[in-house]
Design a protein around this motif. Sequence first.
Motif, short mmCIF file in Angstrom:
data_model
loop_
_atom_site.label_atom_id
_atom_site.label_comp_id
_atom_site.label_asym_id
_atom_site.label_seq_id
_atom_site.Cartn_x
_atom_site.Cartn_y
_atom_site.Cartn_z
N GLU A 140 1.12 -1.24 -0.19
CA GLU A 140 -0.19 -0.02 -0.26
C GLU A 140 1.14 1.26 -0.10
N THR A 141 1.69 1.07 0.65
CA THR A 141 3.30 2.43 0.41
C THR A 141 4.07 2.39 -0.38
N HIS A 142 3.61 1.99 -1.67
CA HIS A 142 4.52 1.52 -2.46
C HIS A 142 4.46 1.75 -3.69
N ASN A 143 5.01 2.55 -4.43
CA ASN A 143 4.07 3.13 -5.71
C ASN A 143 5.55 3.48 -6.76
N GLY A 144 5.22 3.26 -8.63
CA GLY A 144 6.40 2.81 -9.03
C GLY A 144 6.98 1.86 -9.31
#
Length: 286
Positions: A132-136
Amino acid sequence: MSSESDTADEAVRGTCDDASICKRFAVSVGYWKDPYMQYFVRQAKERKAPEINRGYYARVQGVSQLLCAFLKKTECNCQIIKLGAGLDTTFWRLKDENLLPKKYFEVDFPAIVSRKLHNIKSKPPLSKPIMETHNGDSLLIDAYSLDSARYSILGADLRNLKDMEEKLKKVGMDPQLPTLLVAECVLVYMSPEKSASLLKWAGDTFPTAMFVNYEQMDRLLSNGWEAADAWDMIRVYSSLPQNDVARIEKLEFLDERELLEQLLLHYCISWGTKDSLHLGLAEITF
Ligand SMILES: C[S@@+](CC[C@H](N)C(=O)[O-])C[C@H]1O[C@@H](n2cnc3c(N)ncnc32)[C@H](O)[C@@H]1O
């Protein structure tokens, strides 16, 4: 490495289980809330003595207070590096409380990291918050390291500073960002020369930083830190929010208060600061 030092390192890694089992037990009795510890360690078969539980309570709450004060001062515009993190669950708690720093790093021996990652991979309550805190780009995870947008876990030896620094830099450690380094019951397992080098490395690498250390020593000033303080755990215990202390003191009957006091007296939380951005880090205290 000789087999003698291999065996010594194995014993040091074993302390990770001791700490985690004691924390898990104290959580199960209600000393503090940690819904994530259960995914890393099984419940202890035997009860732990009340003074041990209270000692862990003071340790966890004490370190947590300084960590929260640092996040507040920096408005979470910072990074946290937990040295010898073991099976620590602070990342998940900070996420739940909406208090995550820009990036949260952990370092421990590869064998410990590999166990931690195995649990994370196989238990959705642990992996979901990281996703959930990961993007990219895709999240990188192998047997000995994890790198996501907000959380990295690295297998490295704290006595090999060059290798550790390279690994941290690879996953985005930024020396210019205000940095909190935390060593909770870790430096005592290294030789005085090696732990002094680690303190000095941290002091030399981060111009705006705080080092929080839980155990029996305070050598921060002689290793490049501008300001430092140390409180024994009796003082920390009596400065914690007293309504919560009253709550936990009702959880279990403590036969001999002197035993708890002896135990608390043996340990301290020391902290040092460097503050090139003038954030007022030297004001942080209990
Ligand atoms: C007593 S445990 C504490 C774990 C955790 N900080 C806590 O308080 O729950 C000590 C930890 O430090 C780690 N450690 C000790 N020396 C280390 C070193 N040279 N390199 C990496 N990790 C080390 C151990 O593997 C272990 O996980």
